[in-house]
Design an enzyme around this catalytic site. Structure first.
Site, PDB file in Angstrom:
ATOM      1  N   ASP A  29       4.309  11.977  68.235  1.00 16.44           N
ATOM      2  CA  ASP A  29       4.152  12.807  67.338  1.00 16.44           C
ATOM      3  C   ASP A  29       4.511  14.247  67.989  1.00 16.44           C
ATOM      4  OD1 ASP A  29       3.624  14.556  65.277  1.00 16.44           O
ATOM      5  OD2 ASP A  29       2.571  13.325  64.194  1.00 16.44           O
ATOM      6  N   GLU A  88       4.052  12.545  54.438  1.00 13.36           N
ATOM      7  CA  GLU A  88       4.935  13.573  55.251  1.00 13.36           C
ATOM      8  C   GLU A  88       6.285  13.054  55.185  1.00 13.36           C
ATOM      9  OE1 GLU A  88       2.362  11.290  57.741  1.00 13.36           O
ATOM     10  OE2 GLU A  88       1.676  12.170  55.896  1.00 13.36           O
ATOM     11  N   HIS A  93       4.849   4.437  58.189  1.00 19.92           N
ATOM     12  CA  HIS A  93       4.449   4.640  59.571  1.00 19.92           C
ATOM     13  C   HIS A  93       3.113   4.616  59.524  1.00 19.92           C
ATOM     14  CE1 HIS A  93       4.636   8.690  57.493  1.00 19.92           C
ATOM     15  NE2 HIS A  93       3.790   8.961  58.412  1.00 19.92           N
ATOM     16  N   HIS A  95      -0.101   6.332  62.234  1.00 23.87           N
ATOM     17  CA  HIS A  95      -0.559   7.359  63.259  1.00 23.87           C
ATOM     18  C   HIS A  95      -1.745   6.504  64.073  1.00 23.87           C
ATOM     19  CE1 HIS A  95       0.894  11.140  61.301  1.00 23.87           C
ATOM     20  NE2 HIS A  95       0.707  10.058  60.173  1.00 23.87           N
TER      21      HIS A  95
END
Length: 130
Positions: A29, A88, A93, A95
């Site tokens: 990220d 977002e 996805h 994290h």
């Protein structure tokens, strides 16, 4: 509309890749909460993680487990935190965040900023553990 993650998969946008298979990709990220914050995605663009077909969903979780093990070896931390928010970027996805306290997972905190050289070094450190 193609997501930023699909553009990363296509190679149209550069990224700091840490792991890749035919179906999945893990990369740093660039606005991390902690050093080593990784995003794990299916290459197939699906907005909501729970809309993934079962095979892709299970495969994504298994791929994330492998990446998390290498991440834990590469970045000193108590745990690898897992978060799925999905607001977002309209591309499923996960994290993976190296954490030492609950506050390390606070997404309202200011994000860290690293140089390209530092991000490349972090990505290489993680790759070496996979």
């Amino acid at each position: 509309m193609e997501s930023i993650f699909s553009k990363i998969v296509a190679g149209d946008i550069p990224s700091y890749k840490v792991a890749e298979t035919l179906e999945y990709l893990a990369f740093l990220d660039v606005n991390p909460l902690t050093e080593g914050h990784v995003l794990v995605i299916p290459k197939k663009e699906v907005d909501y993680i729970f809309d993934l077909d079962s095979e892709t969903y299970v495969g994504l979780m298994m791929f994330a487990q492998i990446v998390a093990a290498g991440l834990k070896k590469a970045i000193p931390c108590k745990r690898i935190g897992v978060s799925v928010i999905g607001l977002e970027v309209p591309h499923a996805h996960i994290h993976l965040i190296p954490i030492n306290s609950m506050d390390d997972m606070n997404f309202s905190r200011p994000k860290l900023s690293f140089t390209d050289e530092k991000l490349e070094a972090i990505a290489e450190k993680i790759k070496e553990q996979l």
